[in-house]
Motif scaffolding. Sequence first.
Motif, PDB file in Angstrom:
ATOM      1  N   ASP A  13      -7.017  -3.800   4.113  1.00 22.12           N
ATOM      2  CA  ASP A  13      -6.263  -3.097   5.165  1.00 22.12           C
ATOM      3  C   ASP A  13      -6.961  -1.830   5.643  1.00 22.12           C
ATOM      4  OD1 ASP A  13      -4.106  -4.920   5.223  1.00 22.12           O
ATOM      5  OD2 ASP A  13      -3.169  -3.914   3.519  1.00 22.12           O
ATOM      6  N   ILE A  14      -8.248  -1.954   5.950  1.00 21.20           N
ATOM      7  CA  ILE A  14      -9.007  -0.814   6.459  1.00 21.20           C
ATOM      8  C   ILE A  14      -9.567  -1.157   7.832  1.00 21.20           C
ATOM      9  CG2 ILE A  14      -9.531   0.213   4.219  1.00 21.20           C
ATOM     10  CD1 ILE A  14     -12.197  -1.200   4.193  1.00 21.20           C
ATOM     11  N   CYS A  56      -9.615   3.043  -1.220  1.00 18.19           N
ATOM     12  CA  CYS A  56      -9.061   2.008  -0.337  1.00 18.19           C
ATOM     13  C   CYS A  56      -9.636   0.621  -0.618  1.00 18.19           C
ATOM     14  CB  CYS A  56      -9.303   2.364   1.126  1.00 18.19           C
ATOM     15  SG  CYS A  56      -8.308   3.743   1.699  1.00 18.19           S
ATOM     16  N   ALA A  57     -10.880   0.571  -1.045  1.00 16.22           N
ATOM     17  CA  ALA A  57     -11.541  -0.703  -1.350  1.00 16.22           C
ATOM     18  C   ALA A  57     -12.349  -0.512  -2.636  1.00 16.22           C
ATOM     19  CB  ALA A  57     -12.437  -1.127  -0.187  1.00 16.22           C
ATOM     20  N   SER A  91       3.991   8.135  10.391  1.00 12.40           N
ATOM     21  CA  SER A  91       4.252   6.707  10.584  1.00 12.40           C
ATOM     22  C   SER A  91       3.965   6.280  12.024  1.00 12.40           C
ATOM     23  CB  SER A  91       5.692   6.367  10.188  1.00 12.40           C
ATOM     24  OG  SER A  91       6.602   7.141  10.929  1.00 12.40           O
ATOM     25  N   ASN A  92       3.607   7.245  12.877  1.00  9.81           N
ATOM     26  CA  ASN A  92       3.240   6.917  14.267  1.00  9.81           C
ATOM     27  C   ASN A  92       1.816   6.383  14.367  1.00  9.81           C
ATOM     28  OD1 ASN A  92       5.732   7.933  15.122  1.00  9.81           O
ATOM     29  ND2 ASN A  92       4.918   9.996  15.305  1.00  9.81           N
ATOM     30  N   LYS A  93       1.033   6.570  13.327  1.00  8.36           N
ATOM     31  CA  LYS A  93      -0.362   6.108  13.326  1.00  8.36           C
ATOM     32  C   LYS A  93      -0.426   4.671  12.793  1.00  8.36           C
ATOM     33  CE  LYS A  93      -3.606   8.997  12.697  1.00  8.36           C
ATOM     34  NZ  LYS A  93      -4.538   9.962  13.029  1.00  8.36           N
ATOM     35  N   PRO A  94      -1.486   3.934  13.153  1.00  6.51           N
ATOM     36  CA  PRO A  94      -1.650   2.594  12.570  1.00  6.51           C
ATOM     37  C   PRO A  94      -1.696   2.682  11.047  1.00  6.51           C
ATOM     38  CG  PRO A  94      -3.257   2.967  14.323  1.00  6.51           C
ATOM     39  CD  PRO A  94      -2.563   4.275  14.090  1.00  6.51           C
ATOM     40  N   PHE A  95      -1.184   1.645  10.367  1.00 12.97           N
ATOM     41  CA  PHE A  95      -1.080   1.747   8.916  1.00 12.97           C
ATOM     42  C   PHE A  95      -2.428   1.937   8.245  1.00 12.97           C
ATOM     43  CE2 PHE A  95      -1.005   0.403   4.560  1.00 12.97           C
ATOM     44  CZ  PHE A  95      -0.076   1.310   4.081  1.00 12.97           C
ATOM     45  N   ASN A  96      -3.488   1.281   8.733  1.00 12.94           N
ATOM     46  CA  ASN A  96      -4.765   1.465   8.043  1.00 12.94           C
ATOM     47  C   ASN A  96      -5.246   2.914   8.141  1.00 12.94           C
ATOM     48  OD1 ASN A  96      -5.661   1.321  10.698  1.00 12.94           O
ATOM     49  ND2 ASN A  96      -6.821  -0.563  10.396  1.00 12.94           N
ATOM     50  N   ASP A  97      -4.894   3.634   9.212  1.00 11.51           N
ATOM     51  CA  ASP A  97      -5.209   5.066   9.298  1.00 11.51           C
ATOM     52  C   ASP A  97      -4.393   5.863   8.272  1.00 11.51           C
ATOM     53  OD1 ASP A  97      -6.996   4.589  11.349  1.00 11.51           O
ATOM     54  OD2 ASP A  97      -5.667   5.315  12.932  1.00 11.51           O
ATOM     55  N   GLN A  98      -3.133   5.489   8.101  1.00 10.06           N
ATOM     56  CA  GLN A  98      -2.297   6.162   7.102  1.00 10.06           C
ATOM     57  C   GLN A  98      -2.898   5.978   5.702  1.00 10.06           C
ATOM     58  OE1 GLN A  98       1.894   5.011   7.343  1.00 10.06           O
ATOM     59  NE2 GLN A  98       1.607   4.490   9.501  1.00 10.06           N
ATOM     60  N   TRP A  99      -3.273   4.756   5.382  1.00  9.94           N
ATOM     61  CA  TRP A  99      -3.832   4.403   4.079  1.00  9.94           C
ATOM     62  C   TRP A  99      -5.137   5.160   3.827  1.00  9.94           C
ATOM     63  CZ3 TRP A  99      -3.160   2.734  -0.547  1.00  9.94           C
ATOM     64  CH2 TRP A  99      -4.084   1.965  -1.244  1.00  9.94           C
ATOM     65  N   LYS A 157       0.845  -1.208   0.000  1.00  9.79           N
ATOM     66  CA  LYS A 157       0.000   0.000   0.000  1.00  9.79           C
ATOM     67  C   LYS A 157       0.876   1.252   0.000  1.00  9.79           C
ATOM     68  CE  LYS A 157      -3.639  -2.562   0.270  1.00  9.79           C
ATOM     69  NZ  LYS A 157      -2.979  -3.843   0.147  1.00  9.79           N
ATOM     70  N   LYS A 158       2.031   1.188   0.663  1.00  8.50           N
ATOM     71  CA  LYS A 158       2.947   2.341   0.634  1.00  8.50           C
ATOM     72  C   LYS A 158       3.440   2.601  -0.793  1.00  8.50           C
ATOM     73  CE  LYS A 158       4.473   2.637   5.344  1.00  8.50           C
ATOM     74  NZ  LYS A 158       5.539   2.695   6.306  1.00  8.50           N
ATOM     75  N   ASP A 159       3.711   1.525  -1.525  1.00 13.08           N
ATOM     76  CA  ASP A 159       4.125   1.692  -2.922  1.00 13.08           C
ATOM     77  C   ASP A 159       2.996   2.289  -3.755  1.00 13.08           C
ATOM     78  OD1 ASP A 159       6.677   0.763  -2.452  1.00 13.08           O
ATOM     79  OD2 ASP A 159       6.268  -1.265  -3.193  1.00 13.08           O
ATOM     80  N   ILE A 160       1.757   1.853  -3.489  1.00 15.00           N
ATOM     81  CA  ILE A 160       0.612   2.425  -4.203  1.00 15.00           C
ATOM     82  C   ILE A 160       0.508   3.918  -3.889  1.00 15.00           C
ATOM     83  CG2 ILE A 160      -1.919   2.451  -4.384  1.00 15.00           C
ATOM     84  CD1 ILE A 160      -1.824  -0.615  -3.875  1.00 15.00           C
ATOM     85  N   MET A 161       0.668   4.271  -2.605  1.00 15.43           N
ATOM     86  CA  MET A 161       0.616   5.676  -2.211  1.00 15.43           C
ATOM     87  C   MET A 161       1.674   6.479  -2.964  1.00 15.43           C
ATOM     88  SD  MET A 161      -0.041   4.919   1.878  1.00 15.43           S
ATOM     89  CE  MET A 161       0.644   6.449   2.475  1.00 15.43           C
TER      90      MET A 161
END
Length: 174
Positions: free
Chosen positions: A151-152, A120-121, A73-81, A34-38
């Motif tokens: 990943d949500i 996201c979905a 990056s301190n937040k959970p990854f699904n929040d970042q996404w 997902k980071k690569d997609i971002m």
Amino acid sequence: MELNMNIDNVHHTVKKIYEENELRNLSDFHSVSKKDIMQKVSRYFQIDLYLTDRLDSNESNNLGNQYRIFISSNKPFNDQWQDFAFFIGCILLDKYHDSGTSESLTNSMDTARIFSFEFCAPYFLIKELQEMQEEYIDNYSKVLVLMNVFDINYYFATKRLTFLRYQKFKEQST
């Protein structure tokens, strides 16, 4: 890419974005982080993306006609996404908004929120999931499928499921 985004066609916009970034099916979607997609989507739209541990929240801005998204990056990854998707929606609405229309800020924010659910979905990927097509599967199970596959978080998945029902209704009524 020409964009004319509103609540009823946001799934077409997202599909175009994914296809332009060579993500055409669920297998492609899962083969890339997902980071690569971002990062790919940010580069595609010439938006600076900063992944940092120096922030407690995620934000975006436009300074000197250059859009930026800051993801903590301190937040959970699904929040970042999910936040990334919302900010992309806001930026695209701002960048490609027809100033001759009278769409209010509230409608734009609603469209950006819907865009984030779709980004996201994506509908075209959800349609590949057999579990989402079965009527006998309860909503809670469908929410869990969405959470796991895309990943949500739970709240986001319940909202996505609600919008999915709307999309299916619109599809059947046309």
